[in-house]
Write a protein that holds these residues in place. Sequence first.
Motif, mmCIF file in Angstrom:
data_model
loop_
_atom_site.group_PDB
_atom_site.id
_atom_site.type_symbol
_atom_site.label_atom_id
_atom_site.label_comp_id
_atom_site.label_asym_id
_atom_site.label_seq_id
_atom_site.Cartn_x
_atom_site.Cartn_y
_atom_site.Cartn_z
ATOM 1 N N ALA A 1 -10.926 5.371 3.568
ATOM 2 C CA ALA A 1 -10.626 4.501 2.431
ATOM 3 C C ALA A 1 -10.284 3.091 2.863
ATOM 4 C CB ALA A 1 -9.473 5.089 1.619
ATOM 5 N N ASN A 2 -9.426 2.963 3.853
ATOM 6 C CA ASN A 2 -8.996 1.659 4.372
ATOM 7 C C ASN A 2 -9.063 1.710 5.889
ATOM 8 O OD1 ASN A 2 -7.681 0.172 1.893
ATOM 9 N ND2 ASN A 2 -6.888 2.264 1.817
ATOM 10 N N ASN B 1 -9.586 9.737 3.427
ATOM 11 C CA ASN B 1 -9.717 10.058 2.010
ATOM 12 C C ASN B 1 -10.308 11.456 1.834
ATOM 13 O OD1 ASN B 1 -9.969 9.945 -0.776
ATOM 14 N ND2 ASN B 1 -11.844 8.730 -0.722
ATOM 15 N N ALA C 1 -13.007 2.145 0.065
ATOM 16 C CA ALA C 1 -12.939 2.911 -1.178
ATOM 17 C C ALA C 1 -13.137 2.009 -2.381
ATOM 18 C CB ALA C 1 -11.601 3.640 -1.272
ATOM 19 N N GLN D 1 -16.726 8.241 -2.974
ATOM 20 C CA GLN D 1 -15.465 8.543 -2.300
ATOM 21 C C GLN D 1 -15.629 8.219 -0.814
ATOM 22 O OE1 GLN D 1 -12.606 9.280 -3.508
ATOM 23 N NE2 GLN D 1 -12.848 10.305 -5.480
ATOM 24 N N ASN E 1 -11.167 -2.430 2.645
ATOM 25 C CA ASN E 1 -10.962 -1.367 1.669
ATOM 26 C C ASN E 1 -12.321 -0.826 1.231
ATOM 27 O OD1 ASN E 1 -10.350 0.195 -0.637
ATOM 28 N ND2 ASN E 1 -8.499 -0.992 -1.005
ATOM 29 N N GLU F 1 -5.450 2.606 -6.652
ATOM 30 C CA GLU F 1 -4.964 1.465 -5.878
ATOM 31 C C GLU F 1 -6.098 0.482 -5.618
ATOM 32 O OE1 GLU F 1 -1.548 1.601 -2.785
ATOM 33 O OE2 GLU F 1 -3.398 2.078 -1.707
ATOM 34 N N ILE G 1 -5.769 6.717 -4.173
ATOM 35 C CA ILE G 1 -6.547 5.723 -3.436
ATOM 36 C C ILE G 1 -7.447 4.925 -4.358
ATOM 37 C CG2 ILE G 1 -8.540 5.562 -1.871
ATOM 38 C CD1 ILE G 1 -7.059 7.509 -0.018
ATOM 39 N N GLN G 2 -8.126 5.604 -5.287
ATOM 40 C CA GLN G 2 -9.051 4.885 -6.163
ATOM 41 C C GLN G 2 -8.303 4.023 -7.177
ATOM 42 O OE1 GLN G 2 -12.058 4.567 -5.475
ATOM 43 N NE2 GLN G 2 -12.448 6.273 -4.089
ATOM 44 N N PHE H 1 -3.513 6.671 3.536
ATOM 45 C CA PHE H 1 -4.329 5.678 2.840
ATOM 46 C C PHE H 1 -5.535 5.283 3.693
ATOM 47 C CE2 PHE H 1 -1.041 2.939 4.911
ATOM 48 C CZ PHE H 1 -1.863 2.148 5.679
ATOM 49 N N GLY I 1 -1.126 7.789 0.046
ATOM 50 C CA GLY I 1 -2.510 7.892 -0.400
ATOM 51 C C GLY I 1 -2.663 8.699 -1.670
ATOM 52 N N LEU J 1 0.839 -1.190 0.000
ATOM 53 C CA LEU J 1 0.000 0.000 0.000
ATOM 54 C C LEU J 1 0.878 1.245 0.000
ATOM 55 C CD1 LEU J 1 -2.986 -0.592 2.452
ATOM 56 C CD2 LEU J 1 -2.866 -0.982 0.002
#
Length: 413
Positions: free
Chosen positions: A294-295, A403, A325, A290, A323, A25, A22-23, A400, A19, A15
């Motif tokens: 995110a995580n 977000n 996101a 969004q 996750n 990933e 993010i999307q 990460f 960040g 990871l």
Amino acid sequence: MTIQSLTSSGCPYSLDPTGADIQGEGAALRVLGPAARILLPGDIPAWSVTDPDLIRRLLVHPDISKDAHQHWPAFIERRIPADWPLRHWVDVRNALATYGAEHRRLWRPLAAAFNVRRVRAMAPQIQAITDTLLDVLATVGPGEVVDLRARFAWPLPLLVVNNVLGAPEDMHDDFRDVIDMLFDTTLTPEQAAAAPALVNDLIGQLITRKRRAPGDDVTSQLIDARDAGELSDEELADSIQLVIGAGHETTVNLIDHTVVSLLTHPDQLALVTSGDIEWSQVVEEGLRHQAPIANLLLRFVVTDVTDPVTGITFERGDALVVNYAAAGRDPDTHGPTADQFDITRTTARDHLAFGHGPHLCLGSELARLEARTALASLFTRFPNLRLAVTPDQLQPLPSFISNGHTRIPTHLG
């Protein structure tokens, strides 16, 4: 190489602690299957779970725990370094990081404070805070660039949660300055160790002051629970920290991203400002498109769990990252346009941004109420609001986990 071999070949996905995407990933991890092996900062192995149906099954599974002290062998056996930058996420002793009866015990005093009746009763207060912030923005000179995150999206939830906690006004700025540090995943070990210490010092000051002057607030209620023997001193402080995190970070990022999405999709903004679409629908699409968190770290496998649908086996002691996101952009749920912001989407409410099961975010309804109030009031007051930079110039937070954007430069119009 097959997806199954990618997720079990010993070549985990690292990871990005910054960040930065993010999307992107999340999309890359979805390609690896419903869950993929990853490395957290410090080369700590874990699974990233991206499939929403698998997430739901795992989050209600009796053998999936949130308690590192009981169910993470690497933590118990001291194989996790004392200076691991993310250690505060598993060190804490509150409802977010416990399991079974312990979770229910620590959840109980918080759930009462965030029940639907109490949240709805806060609507006038939230509107008043919103109006005050907008009144200040209205004094900005013509042509001046305003950072809407710093001047609106950030302080609104902070003022609300501080009122929930009963925090004196002179402590508001101090809490503002340290909260972001808890979510920054780029900190050095020294910086990461300092952040919880600063937060705990502030919480200690708050507890001392509320003991002297208790009120009808969550801090006073938690102090009463501590004095009744229902919480330890550590659990009292960590429960207050949970309220700060649950009541602030999610809401800031929800307002932040939804404002940006509306400003970059004027056709969508026109639908809601004309009354064709309700603000509640906009908020749900914002949460899906969004995910504010995110995580989320971390869950642990109590004993080997084989998922009956995917056939993936999570072994005892494995750490799981959910996750949210990636789950919000799942094409099986939301179709081929899952990456697009669309407030007319019929599946907008089918998201997991606030979690699922026993650990469903306790501040979810409060966050929704704040976001509806903030967005409707902002675009009513400033109908010509526009970004002062191009969308690609907006910088993501160095995290990460959280977000959002570092700044949202705007012209109020």
